[in-house]
Design an enzyme around this catalytic site. Structure first.
Site, mmCIF file in Angstrom:
data_model
loop_
_atom_site.group_PDB
_atom_site.id
_atom_site.type_symbol
_atom_site.label_atom_id
_atom_site.label_comp_id
_atom_site.label_asym_id
_atom_site.label_seq_id
_atom_site.Cartn_x
_atom_site.Cartn_y
_atom_site.Cartn_z
ATOM 1 C CE LYS A 1 11.601 18.608 -11.208
ATOM 2 N NZ LYS A 1 10.443 18.873 -11.961
ATOM 3 C CB SER B 1 12.861 21.476 -15.786
ATOM 4 O OG SER B 1 12.131 22.683 -16.186
ATOM 5 C CD GLU C 1 8.256 11.590 -15.534
ATOM 6 O OE1 GLU C 1 7.256 12.302 -15.577
ATOM 7 O OE2 GLU C 1 9.559 11.827 -15.335
ATOM 8 C CG HIS D 1 -1.725 -1.140 1.317
ATOM 9 N ND1 HIS D 1 -2.944 -1.638 0.677
ATOM 10 C CD2 HIS D 1 -1.411 -2.333 2.191
ATOM 11 C CE1 HIS D 1 -3.119 -2.708 1.213
ATOM 12 N NE2 HIS D 1 -2.421 -3.210 1.858
#
Ligand code: ARG
Length: 459
Positions: free
Chosen positions: A282, A276, A289, A155
């Site tokens: 970043k 980024s 992804e 979980h």
């Protein structure tokens, strides 16, 4: 006029040609189409259906065409629809009437089924090899991290401590099933459809078994109608890829979480991340992804194939041409995953100290306390309840489970003995899980040995 143009009075409309061509995507079948045609004409000659001289001229010219396509010295034209027409018309262009014998006893319906099976058989072998390669990389990483401890999650909550090697080897298992699924699906790919004609077989004395042997198929298809209508093998193939992509996607999700500032368990190499355009600080795990995103596309291919087939009347229908768009896209995506992930895992930096710090959370050892009570004869439900009350006691006082004296612990766990307060060492917690398949040092070593042995044996 098209090769099938005998009964037509009018040229196909330009937009219809664009709408119906498949050469833009089935050109990648050329080697398989040519191999199929070579086997077919050799058989035709042996059966006395065409002259021996025609067969050898055709076979030679097919080799030339293959070399020309290899070299990029071949012109495609949408008027010729698909790869089958391109090869045949190139053949006729050079050999004239001799070349025009190649399609005897054959339809594009059984021809495309043959090409597709030959192509996917090869692709399945490549994919299996790619999976084995990736598994080896995971095992190597697991071997290097055989003492690294981190929290395991259920979980997405801290659950119990595990070895990083155990976590990585879980993926080795998943990818193993993917390889098995492909190998199993390959059996059903490996059946020879040629000789089924358009749907009903042929009046010519074709020797289907000779073609089968020549092209190294396991057996010939039993039913000509099924042979030209069936795309189960493609559905199974993409289904195996969808499951494999799902495994890559789950692994990616772990890597994304682990490389976030909140977890900070790993650092992916710069070569597998991007920055980024706005925020200078970043470093994004884009590859991972993209894998989640591309997995959606592979699922899309599976859905497309299933939908493509569900309403088709027997036997071949042109709808089936779309099968290749879906299959090739899924295949290309899967092959890219198998290319990109091995080096990404190899170069991944594991932040052992950060994992160790997270694994030091004494709550991760709460289950160990309950199991200790079971050993002392307390029924598990009572043990669970007592340790739960102990956790609550600590939480209410805002202190760690390991910051409580034995006397205090006994307020909620009356059976607690001296050893209980020393049960919060993650390393010992791991060591106690000696059970087969568990995360203990020994069983994980056994898993590593198992995989290394299998790789040494060539799997
Ligand atoms: N390009 C076609 C396909 O991929 C080949 C078979 C065409 N057959 C036909 N009868 N039009 O399915």
């Amino acid at each position: 006029m098209a090769l099938w143009g005998g009964r037509f009075g009018e040229e196909t409309q330009r937009d219809v040609k664009l709408y119906s061509e498949s050469i833009s995507f089935d050109k990648r079948l050329y080697k398989h189409d040519i191999a199929g045609s070579k086997a077919h004409v050799a058989m035709l000659a042996k059966q006395g259906i065409i002259p021996e001289a025609s067969a050898s001229a055709i076979r030679n010219e097919l080799d030339n065409i293959c070399k020309r396509i290899d070299a990029g010295d071949f012109t495609y034209d949408i008027s010729l629809e698909d790869i089958h027409m391109h090869v045949e018309s190139a053949l006729i262009g050079v050999l004239g009437a001799e070349g025009a014998r190649v399609h005897s006893g054959r339809s594009r319906n059984d021809q495309v089924a043959l090409d597709f099976r030959l192509y996917l058989r090869e692709a399945a072998d490549r994919l299996i090899e790619g999976i084995r390669n990736f598994q080896r990389e995971l095992v190597t990483k697991a071997d290097a991290e055989s003492e690294t401890i981190l929290p395991g999650f259920t979980h997405l909550q801290h659950a119990q401590v595990v070895l990083l090697a155990h976590h990585l080897l879980a993926y080795v298992e998943m990818f193993d099933r993917d390889a098995e699924r492909l190998a199993d699906c390959r059996k059903r790919i490996n059946v020879m459809p040629l000789g089924s004609g358009a749907l009903a077989g042929s009046t010519l004395p074709l020797d289907r078994n000779a073609v089968c042997k020549e092209l190294q198929f396991e057996r010939i298809t039993r039913n000509s109608m099924d042979a030209v209508a069936d795309r189960d093998f493609a559905i199974e193939f993409v289904s195996a890829l969808a499951t494999m992509a799902m495994h890559f996607s789950r692994l990616s999700e772990d890597l994304i979480l682990w490389s976030s500032q909140e977890f900070d368990f790993i650092e992916l190499s710069d070569a597998f991340c991007t920055g980024s355009s706005l925020m200078p600080q970043k470093k994004n795990p884009d590859v991972c992804e993209l894998t989640r995103g591309k997995t959606a596309r592979v699922y899309g291919a599976l859905t497309a194939l299933l939908t493509l087939c569900k309403g088709l009347p027997m036997t071949y229908n042109r709808d089936l041409q779309e099968d290749k768009v879906a299959v090739f896209d899924a295949l290309d995506t899967a092959e890219m995953m198998l290319k990109v992930y091995p080096p990404m895992i190899r170069d991944m930096r594991v932040k052992r100290e950060k994992m160790a710090a997270a694994a030091a959370d004494p709550a991760l050892m709460a289950t160990d306390l309950a199991e200790k009570l079971v050993e002392l004869g307390v029924p598990f439900r009572d043990a669970h309840h007592r340790v739960g009350a102990f956790v609550k006691y600590c939480k209410d006082r805002n202190c760690g489970l390991d910051e409580v004296s034995l006397e205090e612990m006994r307020l909620t766990i009356p059976e607690a003995t001296a050893g209980f307060t020393a049960m919060f060492d993650p390393c010992e917690s791991v060591a106690k899980r000696r059970i087969a398949g568990g995360t203990g040092f020994e069983p994980v070593r056994e898993q590593l040995d198992f995989w290394k042995k299998r790789f040494a044996e060539g799997l």
